[in-house]
Design a protein around this motif. Sequence first.
Motif, PDB file in Angstrom:
ATOM      1  N   THR A  23      -2.832  -1.280  -9.616  1.00 46.87           N
ATOM      2  CA  THR A  23      -3.220  -0.763  -8.309  1.00 46.87           C
ATOM      3  C   THR A  23      -4.678  -0.313  -8.308  1.00 46.87           C
ATOM      4  O   THR A  23      -5.246   0.023  -9.355  1.00 46.87           O
ATOM      5  CB  THR A  23      -2.343   0.439  -7.893  1.00 46.87           C
ATOM      6  OG1 THR A  23      -2.546   1.530  -8.805  1.00 46.87           O
ATOM      7  CG2 THR A  23      -0.861   0.047  -7.891  1.00 46.87           C
ATOM      8  N   VAL A  24      -5.269  -0.319  -7.107  1.00 46.94           N
ATOM      9  CA  VAL A  24      -6.629   0.195  -6.921  1.00 46.94           C
ATOM     10  C   VAL A  24      -6.646   1.028  -5.651  1.00 46.94           C
ATOM     11  O   VAL A  24      -5.839   0.799  -4.735  1.00 46.94           O
ATOM     12  CB  VAL A  24      -7.675  -0.932  -6.824  1.00 46.94           C
ATOM     13  CG1 VAL A  24      -7.747  -1.720  -8.118  1.00 46.94           C
ATOM     14  CG2 VAL A  24      -7.387  -1.851  -5.653  1.00 46.94           C
ATOM     15  N   ASP A  25      -7.561   1.988  -5.596  1.00 48.92           N
ATOM     16  CA  ASP A  25      -7.660   2.801  -4.387  1.00 48.92           C
ATOM     17  C   ASP A  25      -8.382   2.023  -3.292  1.00 48.92           C
ATOM     18  O   ASP A  25      -9.020   0.997  -3.540  1.00 48.92           O
ATOM     19  CB  ASP A  25      -8.363   4.131  -4.676  1.00 48.92           C
ATOM     20  CG  ASP A  25      -9.788   3.949  -5.171  1.00 48.92           C
ATOM     21  OD1 ASP A  25     -10.641   3.470  -4.397  1.00 48.92           O
ATOM     22  OD2 ASP A  25     -10.050   4.278  -6.351  1.00 48.92           O
ATOM     23  N   SER A  26      -8.297   2.509  -2.080  1.00 49.00           N
ATOM     24  CA  SER A  26      -8.826   1.781  -0.926  1.00 49.00           C
ATOM     25  C   SER A  26     -10.341   1.624  -0.989  1.00 49.00           C
ATOM     26  O   SER A  26     -10.880   0.579  -0.589  1.00 49.00           O
ATOM     27  CB  SER A  26      -8.438   2.487   0.373  1.00 49.00           C
ATOM     28  OG  SER A  26      -8.923   3.826   0.400  1.00 49.00           O
ATOM     29  N   THR A  27     -11.042   2.626  -1.512  1.00 46.03           N
ATOM     30  CA  THR A  27     -12.500   2.520  -1.610  1.00 46.03           C
ATOM     31  C   THR A  27     -12.903   1.419  -2.572  1.00 46.03           C
ATOM     32  O   THR A  27     -13.806   0.621  -2.294  1.00 46.03           O
ATOM     33  CB  THR A  27     -13.108   3.860  -2.075  1.00 46.03           C
ATOM     34  OG1 THR A  27     -12.776   4.879  -1.122  1.00 46.03           O
ATOM     35  CG2 THR A  27     -14.619   3.761  -2.196  1.00 46.03           C
ATOM     36  N   GLU A  66       0.864  -1.184   0.000  1.00 44.82           N
ATOM     37  CA  GLU A  66       0.000   0.000   0.000  1.00 44.82           C
ATOM     38  C   GLU A  66       0.895   1.227   0.000  1.00 44.82           C
ATOM     39  O   GLU A  66       1.814   1.345   0.813  1.00 44.82           O
ATOM     40  CB  GLU A  66      -0.905   0.031   1.231  1.00 44.82           C
ATOM     41  CG  GLU A  66      -1.816   1.258   1.259  1.00 44.82           C
ATOM     42  CD  GLU A  66      -2.622   1.408   2.538  1.00 44.82           C
ATOM     43  OE1 GLU A  66      -3.549   2.247   2.566  1.00 44.82           O
ATOM     44  OE2 GLU A  66      -2.318   0.697   3.517  1.00 44.82           O
ATOM     45  N   ALA A  67       0.638   2.129  -0.916  1.00 48.57           N
ATOM     46  CA  ALA A  67       1.426   3.357  -0.996  1.00 48.57           C
ATOM     47  C   ALA A  67       0.594   4.432  -1.682  1.00 48.57           C
ATOM     48  O   ALA A  67      -0.083   4.159  -2.675  1.00 48.57           O
ATOM     49  CB  ALA A  67       2.726   3.129  -1.781  1.00 48.57           C
ATOM     50  N   GLY A  68       0.647   5.625  -1.139  1.00 48.33           N
ATOM     51  CA  GLY A  68      -0.055   6.750  -1.744  1.00 48.33           C
ATOM     52  C   GLY A  68      -1.543   6.549  -1.856  1.00 48.33           C
ATOM     53  O   GLY A  68      -2.171   7.048  -2.800  1.00 48.33           O
TER      54      GLY A  68
END
Length: 427
Positions: free
Chosen positions: A192-196, A176-178
């Motif tokens: 990559t995917v965002d947390s939401t 996990e980064a940024g």
Amino acid sequence: RVRARMSKTGESYASARRNVVLQSPTTRPSSDGYRLRGGIHPDTAAVANALANHGVVGTHSGRPLSEAMILGIGGGLGAGYILWQFRGHPPIITLAFRNGWQYPDRWLEKTCRRLGAAVSFELTSGSITAMRSLRQALEGDGPRPLVWIDAQEIGYWHLPEELSGYGGYPVVVYDEAGGRFSIDDRNSEALTVDSTTLRTARGRVGSYRNRLALLEAPREISSDRLVQATREDQVEHLSAASESFSLPAWRKWARMLVDSRNSKAWPNAFEGQTGLFGSLLTLYESIESSGYNGGSLRDLYAAFLDEAAELLGLRALTSIADGYRELGGAWSRLAETAAPGDREPFAPARRLIDSLHEHVLEEGDAGGRAAQKTAEDIWRLRTEMQNVAPYDHNEFTALLQELSTQVDVIYRREHELIMRLAAAIGR
């Protein structure tokens, strides 16, 4: 490498990629040292890649266990055919090719047990707790965690909203980064995917909502353990009588392609050919690994048998492996019959499907926009063809008969090979 092989051999994208991955996995390191190794099938690749990145090796080779070996240790091949019918919707076809495909958690437990590894599952209804557990796992010293996603909600396949909740598979989350999570979904470039997005994708399907799997494995897996593991469950599962989960599923499918009396038979389920185009494309995706479930796996299993032949000292397994490669060709010919590469509108649909697979897995984040545009074109074509008959009546009848004949030949060949395998390993 895939494109170079396509130019040299004339293979389709799916076949060329499958062979490239089998012969020489990708080993591209990420920023935190995790190596993207590619892969073919979601479940087997997730286990193989998580263990390889933790430094787990087999004592017989001193190298990480291949995805093919993980497939074999998990019991090898399976079979599954289901036609789903929901009021107001065209039929939905499910094909499955891995041992225990209907119970992925049991398959993972079984595979880890045979490896001498432990697996623990966390399952919670709360997304906040689930994300906290994931972050804790990423801070730990063990193999990177496996999480289960919904294929539509994860976003990068760009499936239409109406497919939300239809199912998915496990991926490795390794960093996990940024504000973004790095995912190993058999990709060779960063994805990559965002947390939401990840939180939503993990929480969508009730049967594995927010499931997280943590593996604990020894740094070395002994040859003795592998010898025992490679003999287990290779024959018993496919030899069972189930028409849904064992080899008789193919025999049932061959019959249902032409049976005019059963409501779930294709002549009745596709009366008027409504939804036929999309279902034939589903067959192509399912068999040729141009979707996201790994294809027929017969080539991957052949690679396992080659490894097992050396490990067990059983030369007979090599010729059986060749039989499974030939069987993989028979499955590919079935996919070609279902969705001919030289007939409109199947030809452009196939090119789009292969391109989407390439944008996601070979380009990762960099291919996101191209993947979205390609997916839009695919689903626009599927929608346009939803109520259009791609064949006249006689062609449709002939198609179903030809598919039935090919599936029946495949069933008989699969049965022959499993009997040869039983004799070779003494099961």
